[in-house]
Motif scaffolding. Structure first.
Motif, PDB file in Angstrom:
ATOM      1  N   ASP A  45      42.723  32.058  51.479  1.00 49.72           N
ATOM      2  CA  ASP A  45      43.245  31.726  50.159  1.00 49.72           C
ATOM      3  C   ASP A  45      43.370  30.217  49.995  1.00 49.72           C
ATOM      4  O   ASP A  45      43.064  29.449  50.915  1.00 49.72           O
ATOM      5  CB  ASP A  45      44.550  32.474  49.865  1.00 49.72           C
ATOM      6  N   ARG A  46      43.798  29.806  48.837  1.00 45.51           N
ATOM      7  CA  ARG A  46      43.858  28.368  48.529  1.00 45.51           C
ATOM      8  C   ARG A  46      44.940  27.642  49.312  1.00 45.51           C
ATOM      9  O   ARG A  46      44.953  26.425  49.373  1.00 45.51           O
ATOM     10  CB  ARG A  46      44.001  28.179  47.028  1.00 45.51           C
ATOM     11  N   ALA A  47      45.857  28.393  49.943  1.00 44.78           N
ATOM     12  CA  ALA A  47      46.880  27.812  50.813  1.00 44.78           C
ATOM     13  C   ALA A  47      46.445  27.873  52.279  1.00 44.78           C
ATOM     14  O   ALA A  47      47.247  27.649  53.180  1.00 44.78           O
ATOM     15  CB  ALA A  47      48.204  28.543  50.631  1.00 44.78           C
ATOM     16  N   LEU A  88      35.531  50.083  41.367  1.00 45.25           N
ATOM     17  CA  LEU A  88      36.481  50.803  40.518  1.00 45.25           C
ATOM     18  C   LEU A  88      37.759  50.004  40.246  1.00 45.25           C
ATOM     19  O   LEU A  88      38.661  50.500  39.597  1.00 45.25           O
ATOM     20  CB  LEU A  88      36.824  52.162  41.143  1.00 45.25           C
ATOM     21  N   LYS A  89      37.837  48.792  40.779  1.00 46.36           N
ATOM     22  CA  LYS A  89      38.912  47.828  40.505  1.00 46.36           C
ATOM     23  C   LYS A  89      40.264  48.136  41.150  1.00 46.36           C
ATOM     24  O   LYS A  89      41.255  47.528  40.800  1.00 46.36           O
ATOM     25  CB  LYS A  89      39.118  47.622  38.993  1.00 46.36           C
ATOM     26  N   GLN A  90      40.334  49.085  42.101  1.00 48.84           N
ATOM     27  CA  GLN A  90      41.591  49.295  42.804  1.00 48.84           C
ATOM     28  C   GLN A  90      41.919  48.032  43.594  1.00 48.84           C
ATOM     29  O   GLN A  90      41.034  47.391  44.151  1.00 48.84           O
ATOM     30  CB  GLN A  90      41.527  50.488  43.761  1.00 48.84           C
ATOM     31  N   ARG A  91      43.203  47.696  43.653  1.00 54.75           N
ATOM     32  CA  ARG A  91      43.649  46.484  44.336  1.00 54.75           C
ATOM     33  C   ARG A  91      44.244  46.841  45.696  1.00 54.75           C
ATOM     34  O   ARG A  91      45.049  47.763  45.801  1.00 54.75           O
ATOM     35  CB  ARG A  91      44.697  45.763  43.488  1.00 54.75           C
ATOM     36  N   PHE A  92      43.848  46.078  46.736  1.00 60.82           N
ATOM     37  CA  PHE A  92      44.323  46.301  48.097  1.00 60.82           C
ATOM     38  C   PHE A  92      45.086  45.077  48.577  1.00 60.82           C
ATOM     39  O   PHE A  92      44.566  43.956  48.530  1.00 60.82           O
ATOM     40  CB  PHE A  92      43.142  46.594  49.032  1.00 60.82           C
ATOM     41  N   LEU A  94      37.423  40.517  43.696  1.00 58.19           N
ATOM     42  CA  LEU A  94      38.175  39.386  43.174  1.00 58.19           C
ATOM     43  C   LEU A  94      39.542  39.341  43.831  1.00 58.19           C
ATOM     44  O   LEU A  94      40.206  40.368  43.983  1.00 58.19           O
ATOM     45  CB  LEU A  94      38.339  39.510  41.658  1.00 58.19           C
ATOM     46  N   THR A  95      39.987  38.145  44.216  1.00 58.55           N
ATOM     47  CA  THR A  95      41.291  37.991  44.840  1.00 58.55           C
ATOM     48  C   THR A  95      42.312  37.527  43.810  1.00 58.55           C
ATOM     49  O   THR A  95      41.970  36.920  42.801  1.00 58.55           O
ATOM     50  CB  THR A  95      41.244  36.989  46.008  1.00 58.55           C
ATOM     51  N   PRO A 127      49.352  39.088  47.908  1.00 55.10           N
ATOM     52  CA  PRO A 127      47.926  38.775  47.775  1.00 55.10           C
ATOM     53  C   PRO A 127      47.104  40.057  47.830  1.00 55.10           C
ATOM     54  O   PRO A 127      47.413  40.973  48.597  1.00 55.10           O
ATOM     55  CB  PRO A 127      47.646  37.888  48.993  1.00 55.10           C
ATOM     56  N   PHE A 128      46.079  40.144  46.991  1.00 54.06           N
ATOM     57  CA  PHE A 128      45.256  41.352  46.975  1.00 54.06           C
ATOM     58  C   PHE A 128      43.803  40.998  46.721  1.00 54.06           C
ATOM     59  O   PHE A 128      43.465  39.902  46.286  1.00 54.06           O
ATOM     60  CB  PHE A 128      45.743  42.338  45.901  1.00 54.06           C
ATOM     61  N   VAL A 129      42.943  41.972  46.998  1.00 42.78           N
ATOM     62  CA  VAL A 129      41.547  41.932  46.578  1.00 42.78           C
ATOM     63  C   VAL A 129      41.313  43.189  45.747  1.00 42.78           C
ATOM     64  O   VAL A 129      41.777  44.270  46.100  1.00 42.78           O
ATOM     65  CB  VAL A 129      40.559  41.856  47.767  1.00 42.78           C
ATOM     66  N   ALA A 130      40.641  43.017  44.611  1.00 38.17           N
ATOM     67  CA  ALA A 130      40.292  44.153  43.747  1.00 38.17           C
ATOM     68  C   ALA A 130      38.858  44.558  44.041  1.00 38.17           C
ATOM     69  O   ALA A 130      37.953  43.722  44.055  1.00 38.17           O
ATOM     70  CB  ALA A 130      40.449  43.764  42.274  1.00 38.17           C
TER      71      ALA A 130
END
Length: 116
Positions: free
Chosen positions: A50-52, A89-93, A74-75, A82-85
């Motif tokens: 991530d950006r940090a 199907l766009k579920q976020r993890f 997409l994060t 923090p998640f990734v989609a």
């Protein structure tokens, strides 16, 4: 203007069965984007930075479709998590726990990751 690639000797490593496995150079991870890597047993892992500069590693397989695509998702963050989609199907993890934020009964494997 010329952009110079980040250079570092740091390697991304995953904790696998009691030992650290070197996956790739840290410079291959662009903040906000994922990268897929093949593990010795044939599974795929999705790596994120991530950006940090925090690192995350989860199973690359989307449990809803069976496709190895989570590294292309997409994060973002939801309520500080923090998640990734999934790009399908766009579920976020959740990148820390592997829990699906849209269906609590589903999760993906999370790996301990470090830069060394």
């Amino acid at each position: 203007m010329t952009l110079a690639l980040e250079t570092t000797d740091l390697k991304i490593q995953l904790q696998l069965t009691g030992s650290w496995f070197t996956v790739c150079d840290l410079s291959l991870l662009t903040p906000g984007r994922g990268v897929a890597a093949l593990l010795p047993d044939g599974r795929q892992v999705a790596l994120f930075r991530d950006r940090a500069d925090r690192l995350y590693a989860i199973d690359n397989r989307d449990p809803f479709t069976g496709a190895a695509v989570l590294s292309r998702g997409l994060t973002g963050t939801h309520e500080g998590r923090p998640f990734v989609a999934s790009p399908l199907l766009k579920q976020r993890f959740d990148l820390d726990s592997g829990e699906c934020l849209d269906d609590e009964s589903v999760r993906v494997t999370v790996y301990e990751v470090r830069a060394a």
